[in-house]
Design a protein around this motif. Structure first.
Motif, PDB file in Angstrom:
ATOM      1  N   LEU A  92       0.636  -0.703  -0.067  1.00  0.00           N
ATOM      2  CA  LEU A  92       0.315  -0.110  -0.289  1.00  0.00           C
ATOM      3  C   LEU A  92       0.976   1.857   0.095  1.00  0.00           C
ATOM      4  O   LEU A  92       1.402   1.260   0.832  1.00  0.00           O
ATOM      5  CB  LEU A  92      -1.060   0.224   1.546  1.00  0.00           C
ATOM      6  N   THR A  93       0.524   2.498  -0.982  1.00  0.00           N
ATOM      7  CA  THR A  93       0.694   3.353  -0.385  1.00  0.00           C
ATOM      8  C   THR A  93       0.476   4.536   0.228  1.00  0.00           C
ATOM      9  O   THR A  93      -0.094   4.024   1.132  1.00  0.00           O
ATOM     10  CB  THR A  93       0.850   4.082  -2.416  1.00  0.00           C
ATOM     11  N   LYS A  94       1.570   5.544   0.448  1.00  0.00           N
ATOM     12  CA  LYS A  94       1.289   6.520   1.660  1.00  0.00           C
ATOM     13  C   LYS A  94      -0.753   6.732   1.229  1.00  0.00           C
ATOM     14  O   LYS A  94      -1.383   6.911   2.078  1.00  0.00           O
ATOM     15  CB  LYS A  94       1.959   7.604   1.210  1.00  0.00           C
ATOM     16  N   GLU A  95      -1.153   7.163  -0.171  1.00  0.00           N
ATOM     17  CA  GLU A  95      -2.708   6.955  -0.557  1.00  0.00           C
ATOM     18  C   GLU A  95      -3.232   6.656   0.328  1.00  0.00           C
ATOM     19  O   GLU A  95      -4.408   7.026   0.767  1.00  0.00           O
ATOM     20  CB  GLU A  95      -2.316   8.294  -1.735  1.00  0.00           C
ATOM     21  N   ASP A  96      -2.555   5.541  -0.198  1.00  0.00           N
ATOM     22  CA  ASP A  96      -3.674   3.683  -0.552  1.00  0.00           C
ATOM     23  C   ASP A  96      -3.649   4.258   1.570  1.00  0.00           C
ATOM     24  O   ASP A  96      -4.597   4.307   1.446  1.00  0.00           O
ATOM     25  CB  ASP A  96      -2.871   2.670  -0.616  1.00  0.00           C
ATOM     26  N   VAL A  97      -3.063   4.224   2.355  1.00  0.00           N
ATOM     27  CA  VAL A  97      -3.158   4.373   3.698  1.00  0.00           C
ATOM     28  C   VAL A  97      -3.750   5.648   3.945  1.00  0.00           C
ATOM     29  O   VAL A  97      -4.860   5.129   4.989  1.00  0.00           O
ATOM     30  CB  VAL A  97      -1.583   3.996   4.466  1.00  0.00           C
ATOM     31  N   TRP A  98      -3.662   6.590   3.330  1.00  0.00           N
ATOM     32  CA  TRP A  98      -4.801   7.999   4.565  1.00  0.00           C
ATOM     33  C   TRP A  98      -6.339   7.369   3.996  1.00  0.00           C
ATOM     34  O   TRP A  98      -7.446   7.329   4.345  1.00  0.00           O
ATOM     35  CB  TRP A  98      -3.918   8.864   3.517  1.00  0.00           C
ATOM     36  N   LYS A  99      -6.395   6.689   2.351  1.00  0.00           N
ATOM     37  CA  LYS A  99      -7.959   6.446   1.700  1.00  0.00           C
ATOM     38  C   LYS A  99      -8.659   5.379   2.761  1.00  0.00           C
ATOM     39  O   LYS A  99      -9.083   5.639   2.391  1.00  0.00           O
ATOM     40  CB  LYS A  99      -6.788   6.434   0.541  1.00  0.00           C
ATOM     41  N   ILE A 100      -7.556   4.585   2.706  1.00  0.00           N
ATOM     42  CA  ILE A 100      -8.144   3.611   3.350  1.00  0.00           C
ATOM     43  C   ILE A 100      -8.291   3.495   5.297  1.00  0.00           C
ATOM     44  O   ILE A 100      -9.633   3.296   5.739  1.00  0.00           O
ATOM     45  CB  ILE A 100      -7.554   1.840   3.685  1.00  0.00           C
ATOM     46  N   SER A 101      -7.698   3.756   5.698  1.00  0.00           N
ATOM     47  CA  SER A 101      -7.733   4.900   7.300  1.00  0.00           C
ATOM     48  C   SER A 101      -8.979   5.405   7.713  1.00  0.00           C
ATOM     49  O   SER A 101      -9.501   5.165   9.150  1.00  0.00           O
ATOM     50  CB  SER A 101      -5.954   4.120   7.797  1.00  0.00           C
ATOM     51  N   ASN A 102      -9.049   5.984   7.193  1.00  0.00           N
ATOM     52  CA  ASN A 102      -9.650   7.513   7.181  1.00  0.00           C
ATOM     53  C   ASN A 102     -11.616   6.988   6.956  1.00  0.00           C
ATOM     54  O   ASN A 102     -11.697   5.960   6.158  1.00  0.00           O
ATOM     55  CB  ASN A 102      -9.685   8.857   6.598  1.00  0.00           C
ATOM     56  N   THR A 103     -11.537   6.219   7.955  1.00  0.00           N
ATOM     57  CA  THR A 103     -13.449   5.204   7.637  1.00  0.00           C
ATOM     58  C   THR A 103     -14.532   6.158   7.933  1.00  0.00           C
ATOM     59  O   THR A 103     -14.994   5.335   7.702  1.00  0.00           O
ATOM     60  CB  THR A 103     -13.251   4.226   9.183  1.00  0.00           C
ATOM     61  N   GLY A 104     -14.058   7.308   8.071  1.00  0.00           N
ATOM     62  CA  GLY A 104     -15.100   8.253   8.105  1.00  0.00           C
ATOM     63  C   GLY A 104     -14.642   8.953   6.521  1.00  0.00           C
ATOM     64  O   GLY A 104     -14.655   8.396   5.629  1.00  0.00           O
ATOM     65  N   ASP A 105     -16.180   9.522   6.690  1.00  0.00           N
ATOM     66  CA  ASP A 105     -16.882  10.891   4.579  1.00  0.00           C
ATOM     67  C   ASP A 105     -15.704  11.901   4.901  1.00  0.00           C
ATOM     68  O   ASP A 105     -15.027  12.611   5.891  1.00  0.00           O
ATOM     69  CB  ASP A 105     -18.275  11.052   5.024  1.00  0.00           C
TER      70      ASP A 105
END
Length: 320
Positions: A92-105
């Protein structure tokens, strides 16, 4: 059925994905044998990316998306699991981690579990700062709600380091203060421990003057010295030569004392420690304070308004 999960890795000297003496490669399947047991046998992983941070630092580890292909044993809280067979899907890239780990909207920060956050590490909603656990904060490190300052544990604060609610100043522990460093409530001045004061350093209530311990005072009143009303205020006393004389020599209830060369030579422990913290009771400290004061300042102390030698002795143990 495809089961997607997440796993953290360290990189070994060969720049390979490494975990518990095993090497993993993207696109390949890894297996272990024997009965599964968490922390003892199995390939460990987390079902959600945010749980990875319990075991790996998301900023400093390589995080991969994995597919679970074998049997699974889950921890009771489901934060950690292990399997005997999994496949590494991708790093996972840094952007992937950010996108997935933010579980809200609508989260643009890092590791947010609430909604509409633009900062990092928020668990509440609508935060624009960092490390908030409450909601609607625009500052940092708030645990309350609707704060625009920093490090508030209460609600609706616009200042910093407030533990109460509705404060617009700084370092208030009470509520509805617009000044600073208040422990009382509804103060617009500073350093008040009472309530409804607009002046400073009041311990009573409803005062608009300073240094009052009573109620509904509009000016700073004369202070008591040696149990009698004097002709000066508290503020005037602090600015006087009397106060300057009182603080001209140090008043120490504790003092660091170095061991002598002989003591250090005779005791290895004393040589290593170097000294000890000597403690004085109040009147011992007074005696040391008075002994180190100049004769001139001693005379100034004795010229204080309402000076009473008997009361001075009663308090300090010093006979003058």
């Amino acid at each position: 059925m495809k089961r997607t999960a997440y796993k953290g890795f360290k990189l070994n000297s060969k720049n390979e994905l490494h975990c518990r003496d095993m090497v993993f490669r993207v696109g390949e399947t890894a297996e272990v044998t024997g009965p599964l047991k968490l922390c003892y046998n199995g390939i460990h992983f987390c079902w959600t990316l945010n749980d990875i941070n319990e075991y790996y630092d998301l900023r400093n580890s390589v995080i991969c998306e994995v597919e679970i292909l074998g049997d699974v044993v889950n921890q009771s809280d489901m934060k950690k699991s292990c399997t005997n067979k999994l496949k590494v899907i991708k790093i996972l890239t840094k952007e992937d981690v950010w996108k997935i780990s933010n579980t809200g909207d609508y989260n643009t920060g890092y590791k947010n579990s609430g909604d509409w956050n633009t900062g990092d590490c928020n668990t509440g909603d609508c935060n624009t700062g960092d490390c908030n656990t409450g909601d609607c904060n625009t500052g940092n490190c708030n645990t309350g709600n609707c704060n625009t300052g920093n490090r508030n544990t209460g609600d609706c604060n616009t200042g910093d380091w407030n533990t109460g609610d509705w404060n617009t100043g700084n370092r208030n522990t009470g509520n509805r203060n617009t000044g600073n460093c208040n422990t009382g409530n509804r103060n617009t001045g500073n350093c008040n421990t009472g309530d409804w004061n607009t002046g400073d350093r009041n311990t009573g209530d409803w005062n608009t003057g300073d240094w009052n311990s009573g109620f509904f005072n509009t000016k700073e009143n004369k202070c008591y010295i040696f149990d009698k009303l004097s002709d000066i205020t508290v503020k005037e006393f602090y600015r006087s030569r009397y106060h300057a004389a009182l603080i001209s020599s140090p008043f120490m209830l504790t003092e660091w004392v170095n061991y002598t060369a002989e003591e250090k030579q005779a005791d290895k422990a004393k040589e290593l420690i170097g000294g000890y913290l000597k403690r004085y009771d109040f009147q011992e400290a007074c005696a040391k304070w008075w002994a180190e004061m100049s004769n001139e300042n001693r005379e100034i102390v004795k010229q204080m308004p309402n000076f009473d030698a008997d009361k001075f002795f009663e308090i300090t143990g010093i006979r003058v």
